[in-house]
Each structure stands twice: as C-alpha cells, then as structure tokens.
Design a protein around this motif. Sequence first.
Motif, PDB file in Angstrom:
ATOM      1  N   ARG A  33       0.832  -1.205   0.000  1.00 31.06           N
ATOM      2  CA  ARG A  33       0.000   0.000   0.000  1.00 31.06           C
ATOM      3  C   ARG A  33       0.866   1.255   0.000  1.00 31.06           C
ATOM      4  N   ALA A  34       1.904   1.258   0.819  1.00 32.50           N
ATOM      5  CA  ALA A  34       2.793   2.423   0.884  1.00 32.50           C
ATOM      6  C   ALA A  34       3.505   2.642  -0.445  1.00 32.50           C
ATOM      7  N   TYR A  35       3.983   1.548  -1.040  1.00 32.52           N
ATOM      8  CA  TYR A  35       4.729   1.660  -2.301  1.00 32.52           C
ATOM      9  C   TYR A  35       3.856   2.244  -3.409  1.00 32.52           C
ATOM     10  N   PHE A  36       2.636   1.744  -3.530  1.00 29.31           N
ATOM     11  CA  PHE A  36       1.770   2.193  -4.629  1.00 29.31           C
ATOM     12  C   PHE A  36       1.086   3.528  -4.330  1.00 29.31           C
ATOM     13  N   THR A  37       1.076   3.962  -3.069  1.00 24.03           N
ATOM     14  CA  THR A  37       0.579   5.302  -2.760  1.00 24.03           C
ATOM     15  C   THR A  37       1.428   6.355  -3.457  1.00 24.03           C
ATOM     16  N   PHE A  38       2.734   6.081  -3.547  1.00 27.18           N
ATOM     17  CA  PHE A  38       3.667   7.038  -4.155  1.00 27.18           C
ATOM     18  C   PHE A  38       4.047   6.655  -5.581  1.00 27.18           C
ATOM     19  N   ILE A  39       3.277   5.777  -6.219  1.00 25.29           N
ATOM     20  CA  ILE A  39       3.716   5.223  -7.497  1.00 25.29           C
ATOM     21  C   ILE A  39       3.868   6.293  -8.574  1.00 25.29           C
ATOM     22  N   SER A  40       3.005   7.346  -8.544  1.00 29.59           N
ATOM     23  CA  SER A  40       3.117   8.385  -9.568  1.00 29.59           C
ATOM     24  C   SER A  40       4.231   9.373  -9.254  1.00 29.59           C
ATOM     25  N   ARG A  41       4.585   9.480  -7.969  1.00 25.33           N
ATOM     26  CA  ARG A  41       5.664  10.378  -7.543  1.00 25.33           C
ATOM     27  C   ARG A  41       6.512   9.641  -6.508  1.00 25.33           C
ATOM     28  N   PRO A  42       7.281   8.637  -6.905  1.00 23.83           N
ATOM     29  CA  PRO A  42       8.041   7.839  -5.936  1.00 23.83           C
ATOM     30  C   PRO A  42       9.063   8.683  -5.181  1.00 23.83           C
ATOM     31  N   LEU A  43       9.319   8.295  -3.935  1.00 26.80           N
ATOM     32  CA  LEU A  43      10.330   8.970  -3.132  1.00 26.80           C
ATOM     33  C   LEU A  43      11.694   8.381  -3.490  1.00 26.80           C
ATOM     34  N   ILE A  44      12.532   9.175  -4.094  1.00 29.18           N
ATOM     35  CA  ILE A  44      13.865   8.732  -4.516  1.00 29.18           C
ATOM     36  C   ILE A  44      14.899   9.573  -3.779  1.00 29.18           C
ATOM     37  N   ASN A  45      15.837   8.917  -3.077  1.00 24.42           N
ATOM     38  CA  ASN A  45      16.849   9.699  -2.361  1.00 24.42           C
ATOM     39  C   ASN A  45      18.005  10.063  -3.281  1.00 24.42           C
ATOM     40  N   SER A  46      19.014  10.739  -2.737  1.00 19.72           N
ATOM     41  CA  SER A  46      20.105  11.251  -3.562  1.00 19.72           C
ATOM     42  C   SER A  46      20.953  10.133  -4.167  1.00 19.72           C
ATOM     43  N   LYS A  47      20.824   8.917  -3.620  1.00 17.74           N
ATOM     44  CA  LYS A  47      21.566   7.766  -4.170  1.00 17.74           C
ATOM     45  C   LYS A  47      20.769   7.057  -5.264  1.00 17.74           C
ATOM     46  N   GLY A  48      19.584   7.598  -5.576  1.00 11.71           N
ATOM     47  CA  GLY A  48      18.751   7.000  -6.610  1.00 11.71           C
ATOM     48  C   GLY A  48      17.921   5.837  -6.120  1.00 11.71           C
ATOM     49  N   GLU A  49      17.799   5.660  -4.805  1.00 15.29           N
ATOM     50  CA  GLU A  49      17.057   4.531  -4.247  1.00 15.29           C
ATOM     51  C   GLU A  49      15.601   4.920  -3.994  1.00 15.29           C
ATOM     52  N   ASN A  50      14.702   4.026  -4.368  1.00 14.38           N
ATOM     53  CA  ASN A  50      13.283   4.221  -4.090  1.00 14.38           C
ATOM     54  C   ASN A  50      13.039   3.856  -2.624  1.00 14.38           C
ATOM     55  N   THR A  51      12.484   4.783  -1.859  1.00 19.53           N
ATOM     56  CA  THR A  51      12.239   4.555  -0.428  1.00 19.53           C
ATOM     57  C   THR A  51      10.760   4.688  -0.066  1.00 19.53           C
ATOM     58  N   SER A  52       9.881   4.649  -1.059  1.00 21.85           N
ATOM     59  CA  SER A  52       8.448   4.896  -0.838  1.00 21.85           C
ATOM     60  C   SER A  52       7.835   3.902   0.143  1.00 21.85           C
ATOM     61  N   ALA A  53       8.117   2.607  -0.040  1.00 16.26           N
ATOM     62  CA  ALA A  53       7.497   1.585   0.806  1.00 16.26           C
ATOM     63  C   ALA A  53       7.927   1.752   2.260  1.00 16.26           C
ATOM     64  N   ILE A  54       9.207   2.035   2.467  1.00 14.09           N
ATOM     65  CA  ILE A  54       9.715   2.188   3.836  1.00 14.09           C
ATOM     66  C   ILE A  54       9.096   3.413   4.487  1.00 14.09           C
ATOM     67  N   PHE A  55       9.092   4.534   3.767  1.00 14.84           N
ATOM     68  CA  PHE A  55       8.592   5.789   4.334  1.00 14.84           C
ATOM     69  C   PHE A  55       7.116   5.657   4.721  1.00 14.84           C
ATOM     70  N   GLY A  56       6.295   5.143   3.799  1.00 16.25           N
ATOM     71  CA  GLY A  56       4.872   5.004   4.092  1.00 16.25           C
ATOM     72  C   GLY A  56       4.607   4.034   5.227  1.00 16.25           C
ATOM     73  N   PHE A  57       5.346   2.915   5.227  1.00  9.50           N
ATOM     74  CA  PHE A  57       5.170   1.906   6.276  1.00  9.50           C
ATOM     75  C   PHE A  57       5.539   2.490   7.637  1.00  9.50           C
ATOM     76  N   VAL A  58       6.674   3.190   7.693  1.00  9.17           N
ATOM     77  CA  VAL A  58       7.145   3.733   8.969  1.00  9.17           C
ATOM     78  C   VAL A  58       6.176   4.790   9.496  1.00  9.17           C
ATOM     79  N   ASN A  59       5.596   5.586   8.624  1.00 10.47           N
ATOM     80  CA  ASN A  59       4.605   6.566   9.069  1.00 10.47           C
ATOM     81  C   ASN A  59       3.423   5.886   9.737  1.00 10.47           C
ATOM     82  N   THR A  60       2.979   4.766   9.145  1.00 11.93           N
ATOM     83  CA  THR A  60       1.877   4.004   9.740  1.00 11.93           C
ATOM     84  C   THR A  60       2.278   3.441  11.095  1.00 11.93           C
ATOM     85  N   LEU A  61       3.474   2.856  11.163  1.00  8.33           N
ATOM     86  CA  LEU A  61       3.952   2.262  12.417  1.00  8.33           C
ATOM     87  C   LEU A  61       4.080   3.315  13.510  1.00  8.33           C
ATOM     88  N   MET A  62       4.643   4.480  13.146  1.00 11.55           N
ATOM     89  CA  MET A  62       4.819   5.537  14.140  1.00 11.55           C
ATOM     90  C   MET A  62       3.477   6.084  14.614  1.00 11.55           C
TER      91      MET A  62
END
Length: 776
Positions: A18-47
């Motif tokens: 759910r977290a990954y596809f929430t950001f599918i149109s605008r994925p969260l990409i860090n400066s190393k070029g890594e997609n972090t959408s699933a982690i970010f969305g999941f952690v927000n839910t957990l927190m």
Amino acid sequence: MPKRERLFLLDGMALAYRAYFTFISRPLINSKGENTSAIFGFVNTLMKILDEEKPEHIAVVFDTPEPTFRHKKFEAYKATREKMPEAMADQMEKLKEVVEAFSVPIIEVPGFEADDVMGTLARKAEERGMETYLVTGDKDFMQLISPLVKMYKPGKRGDEWEIIDEKAVEDRFGVGPDRVIEILGLVGDPSDNVPGIPGVGEATARDIIKQFGTVDQAIKRAEEITKPSLREKVQRFKEQALLSKDLVTIKTDVPLEIDIEHLKSAARDIGKLRRLFTELEFKSLLRKLGSTTEKVDEDITFDVAAFAPLIDIRSDEHRYHIVRSEKELEILCKKLAGAKMFVLDVETTSLNPFEAELVGPSFAVKPGEAYYMPVVTRRHPSSNSKAVESFGLFGQLEDTGASGRGNGGKRGQRAREQGLDFSLVLEKVKPILEDPAIGKCGQNLKFDILMLGQHGIEVRGIAFDTMVASYVLRADGQHSLDALAREYLNYRMISYADLVGTGKDRVDIRDVPIEKVAEYSAQDADITLRLYDVLKQRLEELNQLRLCEEVEFPLIVVLADMEKTGVVLDVDFLRDMSKQLELLQDNIVADIYKIAGEKFNINSTQQLSDILFNKLKLPIVRRTKTGYSTDVGVLETLRDAHPIVDRLLEYRQIAKLKSTYVDALPRAINPKTGRVHTSFNQTGTATGRLSSSDPNLQNIPMHTELGREIRKAFVPSSGSRVIMSADYSQIELRIMAHISRDESLIEAFRNGEDIHATTAAKVFGTSPNQVTREMR
C-alpha cells in the motif's frame, strides 16, 4: 473495570504494498537513486500506531516465499499475481531493519501466510481477554472479527483510519463475521486467483447465504433456488465453491511457539533509527525523533544536523522593516533593482483577486530580512490621479475616512491611514516588477500577478514559485506556506487567524495594527525565500528543476492571463433553461408521487428511505448511522428493482444540474467585468492535470444532452469572435505508444481512432464506430 490490554498485529506485506503504490506516480527517490516509498509510508503508519495508540503489545507479520498449504490444495492459488516490483523488493530488508530498530517483533512462519499467523495470535490473545487490532485493509480478515478482535483499517488517504467491528462487518456484507467465508467462497477473490462461482457477485452471494446459511447447505438444497441460471451455476460449480471457501478461510491454529508476553511494546532504539533515517534521507521522520544530538554508542555522538540540515528560524535573528516614507521606499527600490531575484508577497482583503483590495506588498532579498510596504489608496470624484486611472475597470479606491469594522474603531482608521500613497508606490515599484531581467519568486505567484494586474502592473520575470515547486516534488502533499514551513524549516508561522482572529472576534486586516500586519506579511516573504533555497536544491537533486523552469513556472503567467480574461455567459439562455428544468422537475415529482402512492419530501433522506425500504420493500444495500442509505450509488444498484428508482435518479440529476450550474453560474459573474473568472489550479490534482474552481467549469457534464445544453451558455465576447475548443486527445496514451512502439496503438492513432473505442471493439468483436455510437 480495568482497561483491557491491546495487541496490534500489522499485516507487513499488505502495508508495504500500500505504501509503495501510494507514491507510485511520484516515488520517493533519495540522492543515491534509491526508491524509499514503501519504507517511508510503512514507517509513518507504524509511528502513528506507536505514538497515538500506545499499544501494550505489537508485532509485524510478514509472508514468506515458501509455498503454503493453499498452494498444495490449489496449484493455481495466487498464480495470476504479478511479481513484486523490483524497486519494492529492494526495500524489504531495510524496512525490516527499521521495524527492528523500533523494537517491534517481526514474525514469519514458513508454509503459512501472514493472515493465518495473525488469526492464530488474535485467537490466543482473545483467550487471555486481550483486545486485538488487525492493521490491514484486507476484507478477508473480517471473518475474524469478534467482541475482542477488530480491524484497524487504513482509509483511502493516509490520515484516515477506520475501526471495523461486528456491526461494520454486517453493514459491509449483510451477514455477521461467522458468515463472511461463506460469501467469499461463493464470490471468490480474483487477486488471489480464488475462482468462486463465475458470475456470482456479493449481492447474489449475500442473498444465497441469508437463505441457506452456508455454502454447503446452498449446494445441498440447490433445487430451492428459484432463478434457473443461478441454480445451474451452483450445481455446476459446487466443488469449486467448496474449494474457494476452504482457500479463503483463515487458519487460527497455526503451530506457533510464541508467547503473547514476548510481543510487549519496548523502547525504540533512537540511535539506530537516526542512523537509518539519515541513510534513507527521511528528514521529516528525523524531526519526529526529537532532540538532534544523542549518545548513540559509547564513544560516538551522532549529530543529525550534519547530515540533514534544517533551517530553524526560531533561533535566528531576523529584521523586518516597515517602509513608511518616500526615502525608505527609494532605498528599498534600489535594493530590489540591484537584485538578481527577490520574493514578492501581496497582502489583500480577500482571496479573490477580482474583488480584493490591496493592503500592501512585502519583499525579501536575503534570508532573515524583509520589508512590508503599507499603501493607502484614496478615491475622490474629482481626482484624475494615475492611481485612480490605474485601477481601471477593477478599481475601487478606498476613502480612508471610513470607519473601521468589528473591533477596529478609530484604531483601525489610523491603521488604514498609515502608509504610502499608492500613486507614489506605483511610480517607483512598477518598473521593477515589470522588468523581466529581475527574477520574481513567491508562494502562489499567480494570485500576486492577478492582484497587481488589477492595478496596472504586469509582473514579469517569474523565476520560482514555492507552491508549484512543492507540488512538483510531491503532488499528493500539502502545499500551503504554513505546511511547507513546518515540513522543510521546522517552523510554525503566524497564521492568518492569529492575525485577524476568528468568529465574532475576527476583524478586517486593515483594522489590525500595522506593526502586526508587517510582521505577518514580512514573515511570509522571508519564509518563502528560505524555502526557495531548500526546494530549489531538492529539485536539482531529483533533476526536476528544468521541468519547473521550462514548463511549470512559465505556465503560471498563462493561467493568470486566462483567469483575467474570463468567459462570457448568456444569462438569458440560462434563465430560460432554469424555467424549463423547473417544469421538467415538477413532472418528474408528480410521477414519483404517483408511483409511491403518496406525497413526501423527495429531498429528505429519512422520508425517501421510508418509502423505498419500508413501503416498497426494496432490498437494503447499505446502512448508515441514521438509517438506510439512499445515495446515488445505492440508487444505481437498485435501478432494476423498481420503476421509481429511474425517476429518482433523473430527478437528482436535473436538480444537481439546475442548482450547481444553471442557477449558480450567473451568480458567479463578476459585476465589474461582466464575466466569469474561474481559478485554474496548477497544484490541485495528484495526476498533474489542471483543476478548476470557483466555479468549477471542468465538471459541467458533456456526455448528456442537458450537460451539452449548459455548455451552450458560454459564448464569445463579441459577434466577431468564436470559442475554439482544442484537446490533445489521449496524450498519455500517445506518449505510451511512442515509448513502447506498439504497432496497434500507433496504427490506431494514425487512423484517428479513439483508443478506448478500439480496445472495446476488439473485446466485443465489433467496429470502433459502433462502440463510439453506443457510448454516446
């Protein structure tokens, strides 16, 4: 009675997807070029759960790659599921590492799905008198609901959560939790490739289970099913239905060597979380952890600021100035004229630039320093000043002898008189604002352009808009200046409510002491300039600055010009149409009364519900807190159940068109211009498309005869002009055709075909033209 302890069980893989596809149109990409959408969305839910719910026990349950007992029973189980996206798969190990840093146990049992493990743990907790919350959106879990087991279901947006209890299950399926597997067995589940009985939907399944109780009984007593086609399906696919019921049943007896006490909440490892969030570049989550410096290891002090620099202007010195004299105005103008770029922010009496009056602009050239310029506008019948002329058609210059409003009184009158004469400001500032060589930055610059345009100033040199930049970085985020200041600068701004008050204590901004307005307005300019530095750097990191500079920022001027131009309405045409619709409504109401056998208030949900479900005995589709739902979705479902439904839908359609467009559009005409000036919102949708508001001109129907009639009311401004409609049809599909080089797509576009009609034609074995006619 002591409060029950609670166990929260998170469906790990479902929440990660759910977290990954929430950001599918605008994925969260860090400066190393890594997609972090699933982690970010999941952690927000957990927190959210940890911080707001503070559960006594918690665990995250993940599926494992090994085949389960369901695969052994049915080889095609989940065979149609697409492989996990590689960009998501790459995040899973790091996601689990973050979960462990929160000291939340991770449970994985080979050979069993997360559903079965969660079901077993929920029953174990139930035996101990504990309350369990299953954190998932999967409807299959509704079979587990009991007085002590509930679902904590995420809504369509991240900030919406719903508690699913026994009543909610009955509202959803029409049966209790113990009968959910019976309905799911009949319906099947395409996402898991569970077949069910072909052609049996939830409504039909609900009727079957209400009549027979179980799938087994429905099969045994199939001869009692009155509808021949349904009876034949149940008899023909009985083995498939029993298998499907077995596949959707969540096991609650998985052999687990887990003591619930081992799932107790524990203190999170702040140091490890900081390292992980810094590595992942989760600046907003870093801020949620609290203090910026903490002892992590015995001999290491971890300084977040070195890795995730934030501007916290609460600890910075700032100087805000009020420009009160001609000399001060000249000094400021020299600063602005010598700058490569400055921030512009205009304070007004209204958010509608065609109705608002100018209070004063603010400017910022460097962070921490801003200038507010209050202006006084005077209007006298005999005046021929440039200031009066500059207002032209839109101008309503204020006589400052007018008394203040609300709590303002004489204080407000003095505040209104403290400022520079507008004609002087216009003379000095206009050349700078119109100089394209000097860059202009702002928050929602379109408003400032429109507002100053009403005063004869054509702002040129648009260089940066923080609201648009925020939208490009994350379309589904919040783009107000307050929200951006909190997210990027860790700063709470003075709000408009802080300035003017609320409710009965609210005053006109012109009645607020000038020093307070100056602080508020100068802060807006200062914060916008600080955001410029942060957002520009972020755009450069993501290679999106060029998109802004070549497409999005130039579009601001185009949209401002469109809004200023407005559109002419044929008011007489709409007035006649309103009368015709009123007559049509009266005829439909008479038909509804005749069918119902009595008169009632059609617009009353309660009275309509009583007619439909108590008197006419129509099937209940959905319950609400106050009774039975009669919304459009429900009526569409009941369309074939009774002739009254068609007339009700027709009545609602006409009533909506009449109130929303035919009667409302003439009221939207600006009395000064004689035109309708909609707002074209550049940051209003998550898809990148424009939206229209005040009024919404995009929502006027075009696929119905009445909708097309309403559109006829928009007419050219003169007899020598025409309205031209241009649409780059299906542009997304054209881009896809270009990238994929798909021969069928390319050929369809070359032939001028509608792709949707062409696709439908292939499915139904007919011609695109025939499909198009049917669609119309």
